[in-house]
Structure formats: structure tokens, C-alpha cells
Design a protein around this motif. Structure first.
Motif, PDB file in Angstrom:
ATOM      1  N   THR A 203       0.837  -1.196   0.000  1.00  0.00           N
ATOM      2  CA  THR A 203       0.000   0.000   0.000  1.00  0.00           C
ATOM      3  C   THR A 203       0.879   1.256   0.000  1.00  0.00           C
ATOM      4  O   THR A 203       0.610   2.227  -0.723  1.00  0.00           O
ATOM      5  N   TRP A 204       1.930   1.226   0.814  1.00  0.00           N
ATOM      6  CA  TRP A 204       2.886   2.345   0.830  1.00  0.00           C
ATOM      7  C   TRP A 204       3.556   2.474  -0.533  1.00  0.00           C
ATOM      8  O   TRP A 204       3.706   3.574  -1.067  1.00  0.00           O
ATOM      9  N   LYS A 205       3.964   1.354  -1.083  1.00  0.00           N
ATOM     10  CA  LYS A 205       4.648   1.356  -2.372  1.00  0.00           C
ATOM     11  C   LYS A 205       3.739   1.919  -3.467  1.00  0.00           C
ATOM     12  O   LYS A 205       4.195   2.655  -4.358  1.00  0.00           O
ATOM     13  N   GLU A 206       2.456   1.597  -3.417  1.00  0.00           N
ATOM     14  CA  GLU A 206       1.524   2.131  -4.410  1.00  0.00           C
ATOM     15  C   GLU A 206       1.473   3.654  -4.334  1.00  0.00           C
ATOM     16  O   GLU A 206       1.505   4.350  -5.359  1.00  0.00           O
ATOM     17  N   ALA A 207       1.409   4.171  -3.105  1.00  0.00           N
ATOM     18  CA  ALA A 207       1.325   5.627  -2.915  1.00  0.00           C
ATOM     19  C   ALA A 207       2.575   6.321  -3.439  1.00  0.00           C
ATOM     20  O   ALA A 207       2.484   7.319  -4.174  1.00  0.00           O
ATOM     21  N   VAL A 208       3.749   5.802  -3.081  1.00  0.00           N
ATOM     22  CA  VAL A 208       4.987   6.467  -3.507  1.00  0.00           C
ATOM     23  C   VAL A 208       5.232   6.288  -5.009  1.00  0.00           C
ATOM     24  O   VAL A 208       5.859   7.136  -5.654  1.00  0.00           O
ATOM     25  N   ASP A 209       4.725   5.181  -5.562  1.00  0.00           N
ATOM     26  CA  ASP A 209       4.853   4.980  -7.008  1.00  0.00           C
ATOM     27  C   ASP A 209       4.056   6.041  -7.773  1.00  0.00           C
ATOM     28  O   ASP A 209       4.505   6.548  -8.803  1.00  0.00           O
ATOM     29  N   ARG A 210       2.894   6.372  -7.264  1.00  0.00           N
ATOM     30  CA  ARG A 210       2.072   7.400  -7.927  1.00  0.00           C
ATOM     31  C   ARG A 210       2.747   8.775  -7.809  1.00  0.00           C
ATOM     32  O   ARG A 210       2.697   9.577  -8.748  1.00  0.00           O
ATOM     33  N   ILE A 211       3.368   9.028  -6.674  1.00  0.00           N
ATOM     34  CA  ILE A 211       4.119  10.281  -6.511  1.00  0.00           C
ATOM     35  C   ILE A 211       5.286  10.317  -7.495  1.00  0.00           C
ATOM     36  O   ILE A 211       5.570  11.340  -8.124  1.00  0.00           O
ATOM     37  N   ALA A 212       5.962   9.179  -7.632  1.00  0.00           N
ATOM     38  CA  ALA A 212       7.114   9.097  -8.541  1.00  0.00           C
ATOM     39  C   ALA A 212       6.690   9.365  -9.984  1.00  0.00           C
ATOM     40  O   ALA A 212       7.396  10.062 -10.730  1.00  0.00           O
ATOM     41  N   ILE A 213       5.548   8.828 -10.390  1.00  0.00           N
ATOM     42  CA  ILE A 213       5.058   9.067 -11.753  1.00  0.00           C
ATOM     43  C   ILE A 213       4.816  10.556 -11.965  1.00  0.00           C
ATOM     44  O   ILE A 213       5.153  11.122 -13.020  1.00  0.00           O
ATOM     45  N   GLY A 214       4.233  11.209 -10.968  1.00  0.00           N
ATOM     46  CA  GLY A 214       4.000  12.650 -11.069  1.00  0.00           C
ATOM     47  C   GLY A 214       5.305  13.423 -11.220  1.00  0.00           C
ATOM     48  O   GLY A 214       5.408  14.339 -12.044  1.00  0.00           O
ATOM     49  N   ASN A 215       6.317  13.038 -10.441  1.00  0.00           N
ATOM     50  CA  ASN A 215       7.619  13.709 -10.525  1.00  0.00           C
ATOM     51  C   ASN A 215       8.295  13.463 -11.864  1.00  0.00           C
ATOM     52  O   ASN A 215       8.899  14.373 -12.449  1.00  0.00           O
ATOM     53  N   LEU A 216       8.212  12.245 -12.359  1.00  0.00           N
ATOM     54  CA  LEU A 216       8.831  11.911 -13.641  1.00  0.00           C
ATOM     55  C   LEU A 216       8.142  12.638 -14.791  1.00  0.00           C
ATOM     56  O   LEU A 216       8.806  13.122 -15.722  1.00  0.00           O
ATOM     57  N   ASN A 217       6.828  12.728 -14.736  1.00  0.00           N
ATOM     58  CA  ASN A 217       6.104  13.480 -15.770  1.00  0.00           C
ATOM     59  C   ASN A 217       6.462  14.964 -15.724  1.00  0.00           C
ATOM     60  O   ASN A 217       6.554  15.620 -16.764  1.00  0.00           O
ATOM     61  N   ARG A 218       6.664  15.482 -14.512  1.00  0.00           N
ATOM     62  CA  ARG A 218       7.101  16.873 -14.383  1.00  0.00           C
ATOM     63  C   ARG A 218       8.475  17.067 -15.007  1.00  0.00           C
ATOM     64  O   ARG A 218       8.720  18.066 -15.708  1.00  0.00           O
ATOM     65  N   ASP A 219       9.377  16.106 -14.787  1.00  0.00           N
ATOM     66  CA  ASP A 219      10.716  16.190 -15.381  1.00  0.00           C
ATOM     67  C   ASP A 219      10.633  16.171 -16.905  1.00  0.00           C
ATOM     68  O   ASP A 219      11.376  16.899 -17.583  1.00  0.00           O
ATOM     69  N   ILE A 220       9.737  15.348 -17.431  1.00  0.00           N
ATOM     70  CA  ILE A 220       9.567  15.285 -18.883  1.00  0.00           C
ATOM     71  C   ILE A 220       9.048  16.617 -19.421  1.00  0.00           C
ATOM     72  O   ILE A 220       9.532  17.136 -20.437  1.00  0.00           O
ATOM     73  N   ASP A 221       8.059  17.191 -18.728  1.00  0.00           N
ATOM     74  CA  ASP A 221       7.515  18.492 -19.150  1.00  0.00           C
ATOM     75  C   ASP A 221       8.594  19.575 -19.110  1.00  0.00           C
ATOM     76  O   ASP A 221       8.682  20.405 -20.025  1.00  0.00           O
ATOM     77  N   ASN A 222       9.408  19.572 -18.049  1.00  0.00           N
ATOM     78  CA  ASN A 222      10.477  20.563 -17.949  1.00  0.00           C
ATOM     79  C   ASN A 222      11.533  20.355 -19.022  1.00  0.00           C
ATOM     80  O   ASN A 222      12.102  21.327 -19.539  1.00  0.00           O
ATOM     81  N   ALA A 223      11.790  19.112 -19.370  1.00  0.00           N
ATOM     82  CA  ALA A 223      12.758  18.822 -20.438  1.00  0.00           C
ATOM     83  C   ALA A 223      12.228  19.334 -21.777  1.00  0.00           C
ATOM     84  O   ALA A 223      12.982  19.882 -22.593  1.00  0.00           O
ATOM     85  N   ASN A 224      10.938  19.169 -22.000  1.00  0.00           N
ATOM     86  CA  ASN A 224      10.337  19.636 -23.259  1.00  0.00           C
ATOM     87  C   ASN A 224      10.315  21.166 -23.330  1.00  0.00           C
ATOM     88  O   ASN A 224      10.344  21.747 -24.419  1.00  0.00           O
ATOM     89  N   ALA A 225      10.265  21.828 -22.165  1.00  0.00           N
ATOM     90  CA  ALA A 225      10.236  23.277 -22.139  1.00  0.00           C
ATOM     91  C   ALA A 225      11.551  23.875 -22.622  1.00  0.00           C
ATOM     92  O   ALA A 225      11.597  24.977 -23.116  1.00  0.00           O
TER      93      ALA A 225
END
Length: 225
Positions: A203-225
Motif C-alpha cells: 500500500t505504501w509502495k503504491e502511494a509512492v509509485d504514484r508520486i514518482a510518476i507525477g515527478n517523472l512526468n514533471r521532469d519530462i515536461d520541464n525537459a520539453n520546455a
């Protein structure tokens, strides 16, 4: 010229000589400035190409990591869906539980051009807007790495707790034919604690995995910028 009383011609000659020297100095400075500007432009172009390559590598890495996390989340979703079946046995529950992904991801971007720019001070050669974008992107990557390591450590601590309760041996094939050992350790009575510990981990791993996806998508958006 002075001895002949031609003072005016002397001063004209002297001024002419001074002007020639000044013009020579200005030309030399102009050539030097041009060479320096040319070197800086070449340096900027080299860095620019390296940055493009780094950003491409970073985005590929982030997308690959997201895919792995999505796979883990899908398995946990299937596990939770398994409870739609009523009156599951402990064997079924444990069997479904251990189909989940135990491994946690420790993110590590391999590129370092931005760090080099910052450490050498060469980031100054870029315009302020680009400097801000690069700095923000680098800061975002650092946050992603730092948070993932912290969350992975917390998740692994929960998994260690489950292991200490006997979770690693409870579903081990080597115990299937060891009825005497099974009676001694009495896994059935320990199942609730082991199950809750593993549930807490996933359950903890699921929560942190979703946070990680959000951070990785943010990194992708910043890279595209």
C-alpha cells in the motif's frame, strides 16, 4: 621640424603617429574580441548539443521508469480486484499478494551536462531565460532522485518488517514437504501479522509509485520546455 620653426607640422605628425597606434590597438582588440566571441559561440554550441542529447536520454529514462511503475501499479490493482471474490482462503490471499512487484525503483539520471555548466560557471553564456529553465529542470531531477530514495528506503523498511515476521519463508517452496517444521513455526497463527505487514508495504509502495510518476512526468515536461 622644431629647429626649423615648423611646430605645426611637428604636432600634426605626432598626432598622426598617435592615431595610428590607437587604431592599431583598436583593431587588435576587435580581433581579440571577435576570437573570444567565436570561442564562446563554439562553446555554447557544443553545450547546446550536449544538452539536447542529455534531455533526450533523460526523457527516455523517465518514460521507461514510468512504464515499469505502471506495470507494478497494474499488478497491485489486479490484487485488490481479487478481493471481489468472497471467502478467499489464506493460501489464495497470500498467493495473490506475492504476485505483486516487490522491487522498488531507485532513480538515477545518468546525464550531467547541466551540473557541469553550473560547477564551471559556463551557464553564464546562455540567456537568463534558458539559465532559469536549466536550473529549474536540474533542481526537479534532484528532487525526484532524493524523494525516490527516501520513499524506497521507507518501503524497504516495511518489507524488512514483513520478512522478520516470517513472510519470506511462509510462501517458500522449500517448506511444502516439511510438515514438522510447519507445525513448529505455526505459520497459520502468524499469518495475520505477516499479511498486514506485506499489505502495508504494498500500500505504501503504491502511494509512492504514484508520486514518482507525477515527478517523472514533471521532469519530462520541464525537459520539453
Amino acid at each position: 621640424l622644431l629647429s626649423e620653426g615648423k611646430t605645426g607640422k611637428y604636432f600634426k605628425y605626432a598626432i598622426g603617429e598617435i592615431l595610428l597606434v590607437v587604431i592599431g590597438i583598436l583593431i587588435a582588440l576587435s580581433i581579440n574580441n571577435w576570437n573570444e566571441a567565436n570561442k564562446e559561440n563554439q562553446l555554447k554550441e557544443n553545450y547546446y548539443q550536449q544538452l539536447l542529447s542529455d534531455l533526450k536520454i533523460d526523457k527516455t529514462y523517465a518514460k521507461h521508469s514510468i512504464a515499469r511503475i505502471d506495470s507494478s501499479l497494474t499488478k497491485f490493482s489486479i490484487y485488490k480486484k481479487s478481493f471481489d471474490k468472497p471467502n478467499l482462503s489464506t493460501t489464495e490471499i497470500l498467493g495473490n499478494l506475492v504476485k505483486n512487484e516487490f522491487a522498488t525503483l531507485d532513480f538515477e539520471y545518468k546525464t550531467s551536462t547541466i551540473e557541469t555548466l553550473i560547477n564551471t560557471g559556463d551557464i553564464r553564456i546562455f540567456k537568463p531565460k534558458l539559465r532559469d529553465l536549466l536550473t529549474r529542470y536540474n533542481r526537479g531531477k534532484s528532487q525526484t532522485i532524493k524523494l525516490s530514495r527516501s520513499n524506497a528506503q521507507n518501503a524497504n523498511d516495511l518489507l524488512k518488517e514483513a520478512s522478520l515476521k516470517g513472510g519470506t519463508v511462509m510462501y517458500s517452496p522449500r517448506l511444502q514437504n516439511q510438515s514438522i517444521l510447519n507445525q513448529i513455526v505455526n505459520f497459520e497463527s502468524r499469518f495475520p501479522d505477516i499479511y498486514l505487514a506485506l499489505e502495508g508495504f504494498f500500500t505504501w509502495k503504491e502511494a509512492v509509485d504514484r508520486i514518482a510518476i507525477g515527478n517523472l512526468n514533471r521532469d519530462i515536461d520541464n525537459a520539453n520546455a
